[in-house]
Design an enzyme around this catalytic site. Sequence first.
Site, PDB file in Angstrom:
ATOM      1  N   TYR A 156       0.842  -1.204   0.000  1.00 43.65           N
ATOM      2  CA  TYR A 156       0.000   0.000   0.000  1.00 43.65           C
ATOM      3  C   TYR A 156       0.873   1.248   0.000  1.00 43.65           C
ATOM      4  CZ  TYR A 156      -2.635   3.840   2.083  1.00 43.65           C
ATOM      5  OH  TYR A 156      -3.173   5.066   2.353  1.00 43.65           O
ATOM      6  N   ALA A 157       1.805   1.326   0.948  1.00 44.48           N
ATOM      7  CA  ALA A 157       2.673   2.499   1.034  1.00 44.48           C
ATOM      8  C   ALA A 157       3.514   2.665  -0.223  1.00 44.48           C
ATOM      9  CB  ALA A 157       3.571   2.379   2.264  1.00 44.48           C
TER      10      ALA A 157
END
Length: 349
Positions: A156-157
């Site tokens: 996600y990051a």
Amino acid sequence: MQSVLVTGSAGFIGFHLSKLLLQHGYRVVGLDALNDYYDVTLKETRHDMLAGQPNGENFTPVIGKVEAPDLVMNLFREHEFDFVVHLAAQAGVRYSIDNPRSYLESNLNGTFEILEAARAYPPKHMLLASTSSAFGANTEMPYKETQRADHQLSFYAATKKATENMAHSYAHLFDLPVTMFRFFTVYGPWGRPDMALFKFTKAILEGNPIDVYNHGDMKRDFTYVEDLVEAIRLLMDAIPVRPMDGQVPEGDSLSPVAPHRVVNIGNNDSVHLTAFIEAIERATGIKAEKNMMPMQAGDVPATWADASLLNDLTGYQPKTSVEDGVAEFVKWYRGFYRPNAAGVDASKN
């Protein structure tokens, strides 16, 4: 009347931002896929509320995926947006471990569609959501936008940091003004069911234990949603300009080669998780039973925003205390889901 495209308008932050922009006299086109990552009814209710509020006639909902070919391009062509606030994304650190493809499609492909449409029909300013998770393995606190962010700990990051880089390339090549904002643990009424405050409140009111990761030894810069969207609204007018001499003022994250800037939006404070849980206990009037758990993969032990650049650009500083913000969430939760007197949640989902 100035027009704004808000992607993710039925989401937690998109709903609050669209509501605020309508109150300030903007025309808002809200794009949302209404996917089933969490309760679709909650998302539909948010959209219905936007249409039904004062100035709701200036809200145009569009249902569709931001990554769908031609959809965004057609919206840009039809509406000639003054501003674009791109919030639509597959959210959640933990979900990305088991479902990475959805992040690739929504976060990367979706942002590409936005950038291509802006290239064809340039708005005055594009504002795209990133995340404090982009700071990854950094341990120097508080986080400043000028710190390197090279070691993301979740997919996600990684996708959100990639969108920052994608947007920079378009800003440089096509002179598109872009502000990327990094959110820090946003909470408040109408929050997402997968987030800690919602899960903790629901479990406590039902008489169930809560899962507390890293045995409670975590700290977060909790940012109240109404503070966050006010900061976004003010940043809309803080349009970055490419520095012709390549010189950037000290402390500014402005690119030396593009009208591109990264801005933290946080409460400028780091609160221990145990203090956050205690605020929920006071708001509910119920003591939580805790399951102490190890740290989850992809998570970080602490976040803390240096929000001085936001203040320099807008004169604004988020200020809602955790005590007040949590109380507002619990008040909303009780009103919307109506848990009964026996402590069993008569939830709509």
